[in-house]
Design an enzyme around this catalytic site. Structure first.
Site, PDB file in Angstrom:
ATOM      1  CE1 TYR A  90       0.284   1.866   4.242  1.00 23.09           C
ATOM      2  CE2 TYR A  90       0.655  -0.489   4.569  1.00 23.09           C
ATOM      3  CZ  TYR A  90       0.749   0.819   5.020  1.00 23.09           C
ATOM      4  OH  TYR A  90       1.313   1.080   6.239  1.00 23.09           O
ATOM      5  CB  CYS A  91       1.513   3.991  -1.717  1.00 22.98           C
ATOM      6  SG  CYS A  91       0.345   4.038  -3.085  1.00 22.98           S
ATOM      7  NE  ARG A  92      -0.220  11.097  -1.046  1.00 23.96           N
ATOM      8  CZ  ARG A  92      -0.797  11.460  -2.193  1.00 23.96           C
ATOM      9  NH1 ARG A  92      -2.083  11.601  -2.267  1.00 23.96           N
ATOM     10  NH2 ARG A  92      -0.073  11.705  -3.249  1.00 23.96           N
ATOM     11  CG  LEU A 119      -2.366   4.465   4.144  1.00 23.15           C
ATOM     12  CD1 LEU A 119      -1.355   5.209   5.000  1.00 23.15           C
ATOM     13  CD2 LEU A 119      -3.039   3.385   4.952  1.00 23.15           C
TER      14      LEU A 119
END
Length: 129
Positions: A90-92, A119
């Site tokens: 995952y990332c932003r 996120l």
């Protein structure tokens, strides 16, 4: 058709190809929404959760149990990732995790899952640190 029109068409085609190459799904990557991502993590025994954001972003809040391996460092840190685990990324926003998946796939990794929307789409709690 004059030369200017041909150049304009070529630039548009190249631009469209560039945009498509950035947003297309990576083959071998399973995109999941927040609830499904969390459920799959909970029922997967051999897993690693990787946050591919930069360290400063990671410190502002991360999913409990996540290891921070920024996309910018991923190629040099592949040895830290067990190939026999399901890899949750995952990332932003979901873009960097897709790019991370492409790097991992090129290096022989399988069992890749990523948090759709990053996120920004996560409904669970975050840890700070």
């Amino acid at each position: 058709m004059n030369t200017g029109s041909i150049i304009n068409i070529a630039v548009i085609v190249l631009l469209l190809w560039f945009v498509y190459s950035r947003v297309r799904p990576a083959k071998g990557l399973k995109p999941l929404r927040s609830e499904d991502f969390r459920n799959m993590m909970e029922r997967t025994d051999k897993r690693i959760l990787i946050d591919v954001r930069e360290p400063g972003e990671y410190k502002t809040g991360y999913i409990n149990g996540a290891k921070n391996i920024p996309l910018s460092q991923l190629s040099g840190r592949l040895g830290e990732i067990p190939k026999d685990n399901t890899i949750f990324l995952y990332c932003r926003s979901g873009m960097r995790s897709k790019n991370a998946a492409r790097v991992l796939i090129k290096n022989g990794f399988t069992g890749l899952v990523h948090l759709q929307g990053g996120l920004s789409g996560w409904s669970g709690k975050l840890k700070r640190g």
